[in-house]
Write a protein that holds these residues in place. Structure first.
Motif, PDB file in Angstrom:
ATOM      1  N   GLN A   1      30.777  33.278  -1.798  1.00 52.38           N
ATOM      2  CA  GLN A   1      31.487  34.446  -1.305  1.00 52.38           C
ATOM      3  C   GLN A   1      31.616  34.438   0.212  1.00 52.38           C
ATOM      4  OE1 GLN A   1      28.475  34.384  -2.563  1.00 52.38           O
ATOM      5  NE2 GLN A   1      27.065  35.600  -1.300  1.00 52.38           N
ATOM      6  N   ASP A   2      30.776  33.654   0.889  1.00 53.01           N
ATOM      7  CA  ASP A   2      30.808  33.590   2.353  1.00 53.01           C
ATOM      8  C   ASP A   2      31.528  32.362   2.886  1.00 53.01           C
ATOM      9  OD1 ASP A   2      29.205  35.879   2.365  1.00 53.01           O
ATOM     10  OD2 ASP A   2      27.347  34.701   2.402  1.00 53.01           O
ATOM     11  N   THR A   3      31.803  31.405   2.019  1.00 56.31           N
ATOM     12  CA  THR A   3      32.278  30.101   2.481  1.00 56.31           C
ATOM     13  C   THR A   3      33.584  30.181   3.244  1.00 56.31           C
ATOM     14  OG1 THR A   3      31.181  29.023   0.613  1.00 56.31           O
ATOM     15  CG2 THR A   3      32.905  27.774   1.739  1.00 56.31           C
ATOM     16  N   ALA A   4      34.572  30.912   2.712  1.00 56.80           N
ATOM     17  CA  ALA A   4      35.890  30.933   3.342  1.00 56.80           C
ATOM     18  C   ALA A   4      35.831  31.434   4.781  1.00 56.80           C
ATOM     19  CB  ALA A   4      36.845  31.800   2.515  1.00 56.80           C
ATOM     20  N   VAL A   5      34.963  32.401   5.048  1.00 57.54           N
ATOM     21  CA  VAL A   5      34.882  32.993   6.384  1.00 57.54           C
ATOM     22  C   VAL A   5      33.971  32.192   7.302  1.00 57.54           C
ATOM     23  CG1 VAL A   5      34.156  35.031   7.694  1.00 57.54           C
ATOM     24  CG2 VAL A   5      35.377  35.305   5.529  1.00 57.54           C
ATOM     25  N   LEU A   6      32.804  31.770   6.798  1.00 58.27           N
ATOM     26  CA  LEU A   6      31.785  31.187   7.671  1.00 58.27           C
ATOM     27  C   LEU A   6      31.856  29.664   7.803  1.00 58.27           C
ATOM     28  CD1 LEU A   6      28.693  33.396   6.726  1.00 58.27           C
ATOM     29  CD2 LEU A   6      30.318  33.673   8.616  1.00 58.27           C
ATOM     30  N   ALA A   7      32.409  28.977   6.808  1.00 59.32           N
ATOM     31  CA  ALA A   7      32.462  27.517   6.892  1.00 59.32           C
ATOM     32  C   ALA A   7      33.258  27.037   8.109  1.00 59.32           C
ATOM     33  CB  ALA A   7      33.017  26.920   5.609  1.00 59.32           C
ATOM     34  N   PRO A   8      34.428  27.619   8.398  1.00 62.94           N
ATOM     35  CA  PRO A   8      35.160  27.164   9.594  1.00 62.94           C
ATOM     36  C   PRO A   8      34.355  27.336  10.880  1.00 62.94           C
ATOM     37  CG  PRO A   8      36.602  28.433   8.177  1.00 62.94           C
ATOM     38  CD  PRO A   8      35.222  28.607   7.630  1.00 62.94           C
ATOM     39  N   LEU A   9      33.530  28.383  10.948  1.00 62.54           N
ATOM     40  CA  LEU A   9      32.706  28.593  12.141  1.00 62.54           C
ATOM     41  C   LEU A   9      31.632  27.522  12.259  1.00 62.54           C
ATOM     42  CD1 LEU A   9      32.263  32.481  11.937  1.00 62.54           C
ATOM     43  CD2 LEU A   9      33.997  31.173  13.175  1.00 62.54           C
ATOM     44  N   ALA A  10      30.998  27.177  11.126  1.00 61.25           N
ATOM     45  CA  ALA A  10      29.977  26.133  11.149  1.00 61.25           C
ATOM     46  C   ALA A  10      30.587  24.779  11.504  1.00 61.25           C
ATOM     47  CB  ALA A  10      29.271  26.060   9.796  1.00 61.25           C
ATOM     48  N   ILE A  11      31.780  24.516  10.988  1.00 64.80           N
ATOM     49  CA  ILE A  11      32.453  23.251  11.296  1.00 64.80           C
ATOM     50  C   ILE A  11      32.800  23.177  12.773  1.00 64.80           C
ATOM     51  CG2 ILE A  11      34.575  21.933  10.909  1.00 64.80           C
ATOM     52  CD1 ILE A  11      34.454  22.916   7.976  1.00 64.80           C
ATOM     53  N   ARG A  12      33.289  24.270  13.326  1.00 62.33           N
ATOM     54  CA  ARG A  12      33.594  24.291  14.765  1.00 62.33           C
ATOM     55  C   ARG A  12      32.336  24.026  15.588  1.00 62.33           C
ATOM     56  NH1 ARG A  12      37.835  26.781  17.275  1.00 62.33           N
ATOM     57  NH2 ARG A  12      36.444  28.024  18.584  1.00 62.33           N
ATOM     58  N   GLU A  13      31.198  24.579  15.155  1.00 63.02           N
ATOM     59  CA  GLU A  13      29.967  24.336  15.897  1.00 63.02           C
ATOM     60  C   GLU A  13      29.562  22.861  15.816  1.00 63.02           C
ATOM     61  OE1 GLU A  13      25.268  25.553  16.328  1.00 63.02           O
ATOM     62  OE2 GLU A  13      26.550  26.767  15.014  1.00 63.02           O
ATOM     63  N   ILE A  14      29.758  22.238  14.652  1.00 60.15           N
ATOM     64  CA  ILE A  14      29.450  20.816  14.532  1.00 60.15           C
ATOM     65  C   ILE A  14      30.313  20.011  15.504  1.00 60.15           C
ATOM     66  CG2 ILE A  14      29.553  18.822  12.987  1.00 60.15           C
ATOM     67  CD1 ILE A  14      28.866  20.790  10.693  1.00 60.15           C
ATOM     68  N   TYR A  15      31.612  20.324  15.549  1.00 55.69           N
ATOM     69  CA  TYR A  15      32.483  19.661  16.525  1.00 55.69           C
ATOM     70  C   TYR A  15      31.949  19.854  17.937  1.00 55.69           C
ATOM     71  CZ  TYR A  15      36.191  19.430  12.918  1.00 55.69           C
ATOM     72  OH  TYR A  15      36.938  19.187  11.790  1.00 55.69           O
ATOM     73  N   TYR A  16      31.562  21.086  18.241  1.00 50.50           N
ATOM     74  CA  TYR A  16      31.074  21.405  19.585  1.00 50.50           C
ATOM     75  C   TYR A  16      29.826  20.598  19.913  1.00 50.50           C
ATOM     76  CZ  TYR A  16      29.083  24.059  23.459  1.00 50.50           C
ATOM     77  OH  TYR A  16      28.535  24.399  24.662  1.00 50.50           O
ATOM     78  N   ARG A  17      28.889  20.509  18.971  1.00 50.47           N
ATOM     79  CA  ARG A  17      27.650  19.760  19.221  1.00 50.47           C
ATOM     80  C   ARG A  17      27.942  18.288  19.466  1.00 50.47           C
ATOM     81  NH1 ARG A  17      24.452  23.537  21.056  1.00 50.47           N
ATOM     82  NH2 ARG A  17      24.286  25.299  19.605  1.00 50.47           N
ATOM     83  N   VAL A  18      28.945  17.762  18.789  1.00 49.90           N
ATOM     84  CA  VAL A  18      29.323  16.365  19.024  1.00 49.90           C
ATOM     85  C   VAL A  18      29.980  16.219  20.400  1.00 49.90           C
ATOM     86  CG1 VAL A  18      30.831  14.486  18.256  1.00 49.90           C
ATOM     87  CG2 VAL A  18      29.507  15.799  16.586  1.00 49.90           C
TER      88      VAL A  18
END
Length: 312
Positions: free
Chosen positions: A166-183
């Motif tokens: 139920q949270d994936t659609a909203v929160l997954a893009p944010l987590a992915i953006r953070e992964i990009y940022y950490r890289v």
């Protein structure tokens, strides 16, 4: 890199997140092979044995490993990724791939997060991550770097979302953006920034790669490709080889051969039909070049792959 899996122990600072990552990947990949997830960009893999080095095509992605070890070979140079190191591929690249540490007791467990360089460019514009100069030197389109606690934390939060659909659609893009940022802010993040910086030399090479990726069946002239990339033919050849370790024509050949292999294996096409489909006019030339890349003539190599699938 000379670091091996024996160089870390369970009392190191990243042991806990690595253990959780391994447990989650083991559940998501209960059998050997590649597995999709409910998050479109995220794929997980498992292997209970080592493999021979096999030619393959890597698309832009971030690879993180919880257990085992794998290497990508580009122009004979190995790039290792394991629990200590992640791998970044910033452009489409034909490489050799090989799992070098895996067993039934401790299988290889890893994940692949697909990357769209345009998303990285947008993130760079919205944050303080430094862009590179348009005339900066060009490095290979892949690299491995040391894993960090912030990166593993972001990866784990993305995986945990699979338990909360139920949270994936909203929160997954944010987590992915953070992964990009950490890289991007990591030790070799300038490599990724270079490929994502608009109109840099590396970005122009990326344009040429995208054209070859979509028009690999066509007979493209180097002058036409260079014009589309806004470079001279000599500059494109030089910088293309810096990123991919091959010329544009060699790159196109690899794409054709890999696609022909897929057509024969997945769709059952005969070698001649597959060769014609991917742009070859000469069946004998196709067979010679196929054998040179994959180690055996088309039919023999495809039969061997099918037998291996049945045995598994």
């Amino acid at each position: 890199m000379s670091t091996t899996l024996a160089d870390y122990t369970d009392d190191d600072p990243l042991a806990a997140p690595r253990n959780e990552l391994a447990a989650r990947l083991s559940r998501l990949a209960p059998t050997d092979g590649n597995h999709d997830t409910a998050i479109e960009q995220l794929h997980v893999s498992r292997a209970t044995d080592t493999t021979q080095c096999k030619p393959t095509v890597y698309e832009p992605a971030i690879f993180v490993v919880a257990q085992g070890r794998k290497q990508a070979l580009l122009d004979g140079e190995p790039y290792f990724y394991d629990p200590l190191h992640y791998l970044v591929v910033s452009v489409t690249l034909p490489v050799g791939g090989q799992i070098i540490e895996a067993s039934a007791e401790k299988p290889f467990l890893g994940l692949r997060l697909s990357v769209d360089p345009r998303d990285v460019s947008a993130l760079m514009l919205e944050t303080d991550t430094r862009a590179v100069a348009a005339n900066a030197s060009i490095d290979r389109g892949l690299y491995s770097a040391r894993s960090t606690a912030p990166l593993l934390d972001a990866v784990l939060r993305l995986l945990r979302l699979l338990d909360a659909p139920q949270d994936t659609a909203v929160l997954a893009p944010l987590a992915i953006r953070e992964i990009y940022y950490r890289v991007l802010v990591g030790e070799l993040g300038d490599r990724l920034r270079e490929l994502a910086t608009a109109d840099s030399r590396a970005d122009r090479v990326s344009r040429a790669i995208r054209i070859l990726r979509t028009r690999y069946t066509e007979s493209l002239r180097i002058d036409e490709l260079a014009e589309a990339a806004c470079m001279s033919a000599s500059a494109l050849h030089h910088h293309f080889k810096a990123v991919t370790a091959m010329s544009p024509l060699q790159f196109q050949k690899h794409l054709r051969l890999h696609e022909a292999r897929r057509l024969m294996l997945a769709l059952g096409l005969e070698a001649n039909a597959a060769a014609h489909r991917v742009g070859y006019e000469s069946a004998s030339q196709f067979s010679r070049e196929y054998k040179r890349l994959f180690g055996a003539p088309p039919k023999q190599e495809i039969d061997r792959l099918r037998e291996a699938e049945i045995a598994a």
